[in-house]
Structure formats: C-alpha cells, structure tokens
Design an enzyme around this catalytic site. Structure first.
Site, PDB file in Angstrom:
ATOM      1  N   ASP A  34       0.818  -1.217   0.000  1.00 47.90           N
ATOM      2  CA  ASP A  34       0.000   0.000   0.000  1.00 47.90           C
ATOM      3  C   ASP A  34       0.850   1.264   0.000  1.00 47.90           C
ATOM      4  O   ASP A  34       0.416   2.311   0.472  1.00 47.90           O
ATOM      5  CB  ASP A  34      -0.897  -0.001   1.243  1.00 47.90           C
ATOM      6  N   ARG A  56       2.535   1.006 -11.761  1.00 47.22           N
ATOM      7  CA  ARG A  56       2.191   0.525 -10.414  1.00 47.22           C
ATOM      8  C   ARG A  56       1.149  -0.594 -10.524  1.00 47.22           C
ATOM      9  O   ARG A  56       1.207  -1.578  -9.793  1.00 47.22           O
ATOM     10  CB  ARG A  56       1.657   1.676  -9.544  1.00 47.22           C
ATOM     11  N   LYS A 150      -5.432  -0.822   7.516  1.00 46.31           N
ATOM     12  CA  LYS A 150      -4.221  -0.495   8.260  1.00 46.31           C
ATOM     13  C   LYS A 150      -4.151   1.018   8.471  1.00 46.31           C
ATOM     14  O   LYS A 150      -4.584   1.794   7.613  1.00 46.31           O
ATOM     15  CB  LYS A 150      -3.009  -0.981   7.489  1.00 46.31           C
ATOM     16  N   GLU A 191      -1.142   0.106  13.886  1.00 43.80           N
ATOM     17  CA  GLU A 191       0.305   0.129  13.640  1.00 43.80           C
ATOM     18  C   GLU A 191       0.983   1.347  14.281  1.00 43.80           C
ATOM     19  O   GLU A 191       1.058   2.419  13.679  1.00 43.80           O
ATOM     20  CB  GLU A 191       0.585   0.137  12.125  1.00 43.80           C
ATOM     21  N   GLU A 193       4.365   2.495  14.855  1.00 49.76           N
ATOM     22  CA  GLU A 193       5.738   2.108  14.480  1.00 49.76           C
ATOM     23  C   GLU A 193       6.774   2.984  15.180  1.00 49.76           C
ATOM     24  O   GLU A 193       6.809   4.197  14.981  1.00 49.76           O
ATOM     25  CB  GLU A 193       5.935   2.219  12.964  1.00 49.76           C
ATOM     26  N   LYS A 233       0.250  -4.282  14.547  1.00 46.15           N
ATOM     27  CA  LYS A 233       1.404  -4.297  13.634  1.00 46.15           C
ATOM     28  C   LYS A 233       2.503  -3.430  14.244  1.00 46.15           C
ATOM     29  O   LYS A 233       2.574  -2.227  13.986  1.00 46.15           O
ATOM     30  CB  LYS A 233       0.986  -3.767  12.263  1.00 46.15           C
ATOM     31  N   SER A 304       3.585  -8.705   8.383  1.00 42.45           N
ATOM     32  CA  SER A 304       2.864  -7.825   7.451  1.00 42.45           C
ATOM     33  C   SER A 304       3.937  -6.945   6.809  1.00 42.45           C
ATOM     34  O   SER A 304       3.953  -5.735   6.978  1.00 42.45           O
ATOM     35  CB  SER A 304       1.828  -6.981   8.202  1.00 42.45           C
ATOM     36  N   TYR A 366       5.583   6.151   4.603  1.00 44.89           N
ATOM     37  CA  TYR A 366       5.080   4.983   3.911  1.00 44.89           C
ATOM     38  C   TYR A 366       4.146   5.376   2.793  1.00 44.89           C
ATOM     39  O   TYR A 366       3.133   5.956   3.009  1.00 44.89           O
ATOM     40  CB  TYR A 366       4.397   4.007   4.878  1.00 44.89           C
TER      41      TYR A 366
HETATM   42  P1  13P Z   1       7.893  -2.368   5.932  1.00 44.07           P
HETATM   43  O1  13P Z   1       7.731  -3.842   6.127  1.00 44.07           O
HETATM   44  O2  13P Z   1       8.588  -1.989   4.673  1.00 44.07           O
HETATM   45  O3  13P Z   1       8.461  -1.693   7.150  1.00 44.07           O
HETATM   46  O4  13P Z   1       6.445  -1.737   5.755  1.00 44.07           O
HETATM   47  C1  13P Z   1       5.362  -2.253   6.380  1.00 44.07           C
HETATM   48  C2  13P Z   1       4.271  -1.270   6.397  1.00 44.07           C
HETATM   49  O5  13P Z   1       3.185  -1.562   5.996  1.00 44.07           O
HETATM   50  C3  13P Z   1       4.541   0.076   6.904  1.00 44.07           C
HETATM   51  O6  13P Z   1       3.342   0.729   7.174  1.00 44.07           O
END
Ligand code: 13P
Length: 366
Positions: A34, A56, A150, A191, A193, A233, A304, A366
C-alpha cells in the site's frame, strides 16, 4: 461475557474475530503493498522504472497473481494491504484486483491513514491524519470488498522523544480509527511504528516500545475497541540503525516478545510485524527466532512486511515483462520463508535477489 460498553452486536463481533483469526491462521501472513506514490517513486527509481499509475498496476497485479508450478500466493498470504489506487484497478482481463484476491481466498485490505503530519511544538514528532470522513470511506471500502485496514502512526526515539504528547495523540488516533473500522465490519490493523532511526541500543528500543504499546492499549480500551477483532502491527524490538553494537536474532526475539508480553492483551489474536528496513533475511530470521522461543505467547506472531517481502521481487522484475515470472517466484520464495518463520520452522538462509540488501530508509514515510 460481553465486554463493558459493548458497541457491536454479537454478529458484528463474530465477523471481526473470524477475519482477524483467519488473517493469522497457521502459516499465513500479510503482504503490505500500500505504498504511497512518493514511496513508489523511490522504489521504482532504484530499478529505473517510471512511476506511473499503469506501471504501479502492472507491478502490483504481478504480486497479487503470483503463482508458479507448485506454489500460489494464498499458500502463505492471507491478506494484502492495498493503496486506494490499487483498490480501484483491474487486471488485463478487466477483473478488479480486489476480486482476484477474493477468488484466491485472500482478504483485500486498505490503507486508511492519509500520512503523517507534524505535531507543532515537539522535537520533530508527528501524528497521522485521515479521521475526517473515515466513516463514509469505511462504508464504501467495505461495500467494495475490504475486510481489513491499516493505519500507521510513527514514533521517534531521541533524547526527549517520544514525548507524552506524541504517544498519547497517536494512541488516540489509532483507537478512534479502530473503533470506526469495527462499526463497518473492517478489522483494524493498529500500527504504532517506533522508527529505527538513531544510535540507541536494544534496551532503549524495548523500553520505548513497551511505553508506546501501553499507551496504545489504554486508548483502545478507552474507545471500547473489541480487541478480539483487531491485529497489532508493531516494530520488532531492534537497536537503532546506527547503533555500533550488533544483536543476534535470539536477543532481538527475546526483547520483542518480552515487550509484547508486558503490554499486549491476550485477547488480541495476532501480531503481524512490519519489517522496518531490516533485510529480508533478518526479518525472516527474527520472526523465526520469536516463534522458536519457548515462552508464553498468547497471540500468533506473523508478518505484514512490505520491503522484506518485495525487495527481491522488485529487483528481479526491473519493469520488464520477460522478468514477470522470476519476480513472482522470488515473492513466493520470500513468502514461503516467512510462512515457515511463523511456525518457527525456518532453517535457512534462503537466498533471493535482494535477500541481504539493507532496506533502511531514514525517517521512512510509507
Ligand atoms: P515495511 O515492512 O517496509 O516496514 O512496511 C510495512 C508497512 O506496511 C509500513 O506501514
């Protein structure tokens, strides 16, 4: 017994829990595909492919229909996270890519956050936007086949970060998103991160990850999110990208599982890690080490990955139709290795085109 402040019917809860459990069924994980167009610009730039909607489409269609003589994507992959653009695209036979997934028994997922924005007054910290109109967007995506979603929030490790404000704000945004998704029968992948940027050690990352996850689950509970119908995640607990000390897969897996044990309720069916710029091989080996650990793990530990599933396929493809099959083979090989890792059964350094290549991107968007 029903959760307090129950906001869903029993049927809604069952639907969500069923989807979440199937996504982390034995040996299965998620392909994250995504990436926003700016990210695809870098990915395609590395292999000299022009970043157009058509290229893409060709690339993502290749992944979605990956199969060879013995294997098919659904052997290892239970869900694919799509960008809005892909969600509306079709293959050469005019079949929607969403339906190509559904026919294989793979759940289509949708990226719902609209990217990170600054948190003014902080040390370069961010939150994610996209809550406006989320109700309507979820209703539309569900109607057109989305089963899960997500939303990515980003936390940074620095001398004064992550701040209380950033952790609290990102947790609230994730909880609000999760709650809206569930009202529409969409399983939210939550997620938060913690980026790998920095020279911090493993212990520092573990401490921050524990704090971030604690904020996250406090907010999910406050918002009456049905945990059985969610997936987490997170980042794996690793040292910062520029830390001089190197850690083994065993050390990383212990630190990660300890952080999760301390913060993630057993009601959550599964944890699907992002790869965060680790190499394909490191990501697989670390996931495998976690699943080999002989400690209490009440959730499934799966993947993921975006970069750690796509790097070799992208390199093999190079934008050339004649490389399509080879790219599909490499994707299936990485997916198969990760499937083994979800069961603690990975015994190998499986070499593919970019399996050892560093995928780290500073301040990754991302
Ligand atoms: P990566 O596995 O490249 O870190 O990306 C996962 C993802 O979906 C980031 O939002």
């Amino acid at each position: 017994m029903a959760a307090s402040n129950k906001s869903l019917t029993n049927e809604q809860e069952k639907e969500l829990a069923d989807i979440a459990n199937k996504i982390v069924a034995e040996g299965k994980g998620v392909l994250a595909a995504d990436e926003i167009n700016a990210t695809m610009d870098k990915r395609f730039g590395n292999i000299g492919v022009e970043n157009t909607a058509e290229n893409r489409r060709i690339y993502r269609e290749l992944m979605i229909s990956a199969a060879d003589e013995e294997r098919q994507l659904s052997d290892y992959i239970s869900g694919v996270i799509l960008h809005d653009e892909t969600f509306h695209q079709s293959n050469d036979q005019q079949e929607r890519l969403v339906n190509v997934l559904i026919k294989q028994g793979i759940y289509p997922g949708i990226k719902l956050d609209k990217g990170v924005v600054p948190l003014p007054g902080t040390d370069d910290e961010v939150t994610a936007q996209g809550l406006d109109e989320l109700n309507g967007r979820c209703a539309e995506y569900k109607k057109h086949g989305a089963a899960f979603a997500k939303w990515r929030c980003v936390l940074k490790i620095g001398s004064s970060t992550p701040s209380h404000l950033a952790m609290e704000q990102n947790a609230t945004v994730l909880a609000r998103y999760a709650s809206v998704c569930q009202q529409h029968g969409i399983v939210p992948i939550v997620e938060p991160e913690v980026l790998r940027d920095g020279d911090h050690d493993l212990e520092k990352n573990q401490q921050v990850t524990e704090q971030v996850l604690s904020y996250t689950y406090k907010a999910l509970m406050d918002h009456h999110v049905y945990l059985e119908g969610t997936l987490l995640k997170p980042n794996m607990v690793t040292a910062g990208q520029s830390c001089s000390k190197k850690y083994t897969a065993e050390e990383i897996s212990k630190a990660t599982v300890t952080a999760l044990q301390r913060t993630v309720p057993a009601a959550v069916p599964g944890i699907v890690f992002l790869s965060g710029g680790q190499t394909e091989e490191e990501s697989t080996a670390n996931l495998d080490a976690m699943n080999k650990l002989n400690v209490v793990k009440p959730w499934r530990l799966s993947f993921s990955f975006a970069r750690a599933l796509q790097a070799s396929a992208l390199k093999a493809w190079q934008g050339k139709p004649k490389n399509r099959q080879q790219a599909q083979k490499e994707l299936l090989t990485r997916a198969s290795a990760n499937s083994q890792a979800t069961q603690g059964n990975y015994f190998g350094n499986v070499i593919t085109s970019a399996s050892g290549a560093d995928n780290f991107v500073s301040q990754h968007v991302y």
